[in-house]
Design a protein around this motif. Structure first.
Motif, PDB file in Angstrom:
ATOM      1  N   THR A 198      -1.804  -3.948 -11.310  1.00 36.88           N
ATOM      2  CA  THR A 198      -1.569  -3.835 -10.279  1.00 36.88           C
ATOM      3  C   THR A 198      -0.850  -6.083  -9.792  1.00 36.88           C
ATOM      4  O   THR A 198      -1.890  -7.082 -10.208  1.00 36.88           O
ATOM      5  N   TRP A 249       0.617  -1.347  -0.007  1.00 33.75           N
ATOM      6  CA  TRP A 249      -0.067  -0.257   0.224  1.00 33.75           C
ATOM      7  C   TRP A 249       0.985   1.353  -0.202  1.00 33.75           C
ATOM      8  O   TRP A 249       0.531   2.764  -0.508  1.00 33.75           O
ATOM      9  N   ASN A 282      -1.257  -7.586  -6.450  1.00 32.23           N
ATOM     10  CA  ASN A 282      -2.347  -7.674  -5.609  1.00 32.23           C
ATOM     11  C   ASN A 282      -2.176  -8.971  -4.115  1.00 32.23           C
ATOM     12  O   ASN A 282      -2.353 -10.369  -4.966  1.00 32.23           O
ATOM     13  N   LEU A 295     -12.108 -10.127  -3.996  1.00 33.40           N
ATOM     14  CA  LEU A 295     -11.800  -9.156  -5.117  1.00 33.40           C
ATOM     15  C   LEU A 295     -12.515  -9.732  -5.962  1.00 33.40           C
ATOM     16  O   LEU A 295     -12.320  -8.314  -7.228  1.00 33.40           O
ATOM     17  N   VAL A 306      -8.202  -8.147   1.494  1.00 34.70           N
ATOM     18  CA  VAL A 306      -6.524  -8.045   0.370  1.00 34.70           C
ATOM     19  C   VAL A 306      -5.619  -7.553   1.630  1.00 34.70           C
ATOM     20  O   VAL A 306      -5.988  -7.349   2.367  1.00 34.70           O
ATOM     21  N   ALA A 311      -1.906  -3.930  -2.515  1.00 37.00           N
ATOM     22  CA  ALA A 311      -2.157  -3.836  -3.430  1.00 37.00           C
ATOM     23  C   ALA A 311      -0.913  -2.742  -3.931  1.00 37.00           C
ATOM     24  O   ALA A 311      -1.157  -1.570  -3.298  1.00 37.00           O
ATOM     25  N   VAL A 351      -3.332 -11.878  -1.503  1.00 33.96           N
ATOM     26  CA  VAL A 351      -4.613 -11.482  -0.987  1.00 33.96           C
ATOM     27  C   VAL A 351      -4.694 -13.154  -0.043  1.00 33.96           C
ATOM     28  O   VAL A 351      -4.269 -13.878  -1.151  1.00 33.96           O
ATOM     29  N   ALA A 368      -9.555  -3.136  -4.332  1.00 32.78           N
ATOM     30  CA  ALA A 368      -9.001  -3.846  -3.032  1.00 32.78           C
ATOM     31  C   ALA A 368      -8.973  -3.520  -1.391  1.00 32.78           C
ATOM     32  O   ALA A 368      -8.750  -4.506  -1.061  1.00 32.78           O
ATOM     33  N   HIS A 369      -8.617  -1.956  -1.726  1.00 30.24           N
ATOM     34  CA  HIS A 369      -8.168  -1.700  -0.781  1.00 30.24           C
ATOM     35  C   HIS A 369     -10.140  -1.945   0.541  1.00 30.24           C
ATOM     36  O   HIS A 369      -9.979  -2.351   2.038  1.00 30.24           O
ATOM     37  N   VAL A 373      -6.816  -0.377  -6.950  1.00 32.16           N
ATOM     38  CA  VAL A 373      -5.835  -0.267  -5.209  1.00 32.16           C
ATOM     39  C   VAL A 373      -6.741  -0.050  -4.910  1.00 32.16           C
ATOM     40  O   VAL A 373      -7.364  -0.778  -3.703  1.00 32.16           O
TER      41      VAL A 373
END
Length: 424
Positions: free
Chosen positions: A380, A336, A382, A392, A366, A369, A384, A360-361, A357
């Motif tokens: 991106t 992040w 990720n 997701l 998650v 990402a 997970v 995903a947040h 992103v």
């Protein structure tokens, strides 16, 4: 040998050879053979490679592949399954004939010519071949399709050279990182993009279940475990292909070099006893403490660029420490942070990457990402929890088109082995 045991691109290329090239067998001097090289995911360490810093990529189970036969002359003929297009060039006269031949080729074939040119420049003996070129590395998606193609080209040239040169770790004509450096130069002349060595090195050094820490100055490297059944590595493609505008990419590189000049001057002026000041060659040599002390002397744009690179090198080493403890889950928080730096300081993200992103947040499970690759589009990466993969995926498929008007595509990738070749 049956192609069933190989990846789809190898099978496709081998199966299409007879259709693409149906000349008399007297034209050829060898058996049908295949060579391949993987794409890569860069876990952390974006734009640090051309600043002589640290990167932490892993090769993935997506490849570029050649299947073909050696010829008795110096002609290279190619058929691309992706573009449905032929290309042809001659090995005669390389590297001197590169520029003239480059102009007559489609973009994808210029990378292949670039590698052949750099091999010739290095004095490596080459032999012509006919080959089908296939692959499943997303083009322009941030997984280094061009580097995979370049490294696969080097493997193909060795395969079809009749043993005139070899690639390998011991007693070979070229070691893996020599191939990476050669392919990096090929990318420069083929595309005009002054890229670092990250992509080609990741392709050359891939090992299953491993990430590789690479020092882009010394080219020293070591492997770290990257295998956790409860955690998946998802690559989500924005569908945006703003080709790494060479101008924007090269501009970032120049800005970093300009920042180094100013910071080195400040350190030399204010720390005359610092004997290491004259040895500062890149942002990798500037400590966070030195940057904090002298950053106000930089124009704002250079302050942002340099600040990101210095922090990103620190993030790479933080992730290395976590992987050494097999704490993959804790890596997520650093991803992040990396995206925020790429978006706000290095300014190479885009609306679509930021949207992925942010989606995903908002999904529990998650871990982290960030945008991956040069920027301005692409993918991106990720981290997970495996039980959250479907959640997701559904969130992306629903929300991303609503926010951007585009469709995303999703790949689940594994850390995979490096390049290879085989007689079929």
């Amino acid at each position: 040998m049956s192609t069933e045991a190989f990846s789809q691109p190898v099978r496709v290329a081998a199966e299409q050879f007879a259709t693409a090239f149906h000349e008399s067998m007297s034209l050829y001097t060898g058996d049908l053979s295949a060579a391949w090289a993987p794409g890569r995911v860069n876990l952390i360490g974006e734009h640090t490679d051309y600043n002589e810093g640290f990167v932490l990529p892993l090769a993935v189970d997506r490849v570029s592949a050649f299947a073909g036969r050696a010829r008795a002359d110096q002609t290279v003929r190619l058929w691309s399954t992706h573009f449905n297009h032929y290309a042809q060039f001659s090995l005669d006269g390389l590297p001197e004939t590169f520029e003239a031949q480059r102009e007559a080729l489609p973009g994808w074939a210029r990378y292949i010519l670039g590698v052949a040119t750099e091999l010739a420049r290095a004095g490596i003996p080459l032999q012509g071949f006919d080959a089908v070129v296939s692959g499943d590395v997303p083009l322009g998606g941030g997984m280094s399709s061009s580097a995979a193609l370049e490294v696969a080209t080097a493997q193909a040239c060795a395969l079809f050279s009749g043993g005139k040169f070899t690639i390998g770790a011991e007693d070979a004509t070229l070691a893996p990182l020599q191939v990476a450096a050669l392919c990096q130069r090929a990318e420069h002349i083929a595309s005009g993009l002054k890229s670092g060595i990250l992509d080609q090195a990741a392709s050359c050094l891939g090992q299953p279940g491993k990430a590789v820490l690479l020092d882009c100055r010394s080219l020293a490297y070591r492997y770290l475990p990257f295998r956790a059944p409860e955690i998946s590595l998802m690559v989500i493609d924005t569908g945006v292909r703003r080709e790494l505008a060479s101008s924007a990419y090269n501009e970032r590189r120049q800005q970093c070099e300009d920042a180094v000049e100013i910071l080195r001057g400040q350190i030399e002026q204010h720390e005359p006893e610092n004997q290491q000041a004259r040895e500062i060659k890149s942002l990798r040599d500037i400590t966070q403490e030195q940057f904090d002390r002298y950053k106000q002397e930089l124009p704002e744009i250079l302050r942002k660029r340099a600040g990101y690179i210095i922090k990103e090198n620190e993030r790479v080493l933080q992730v290395v420490a976590l992987l050494e403890k097999n704490d993959i889950e804790a890596v997520g928080a650093i991803l992040w942070q990396g995206h925020a730096g790429l978006r706000d300081e290095y300014e190479v993200s885009c609306e679509e990457l930021d949207a992925l992103v942010e989606i995903a947040h908002q999904v529990p499970g998650v871990l982290g990402a960030r945008m991956m690759g040069g920027g301005f589009g692409g993918c991106t990466v990720n981290l997970v929890r495996t039980e959250a993969v479907e959640v997701l995926s559904e969130a992306v498929m629903r929300q991303y088109p609503e926010q951007t008007g585009r469709q995303a595509s999703i790949d689940i990738c594994r850390a995979a082995g490096g390049p290879g070749s085989v007689t079929l």
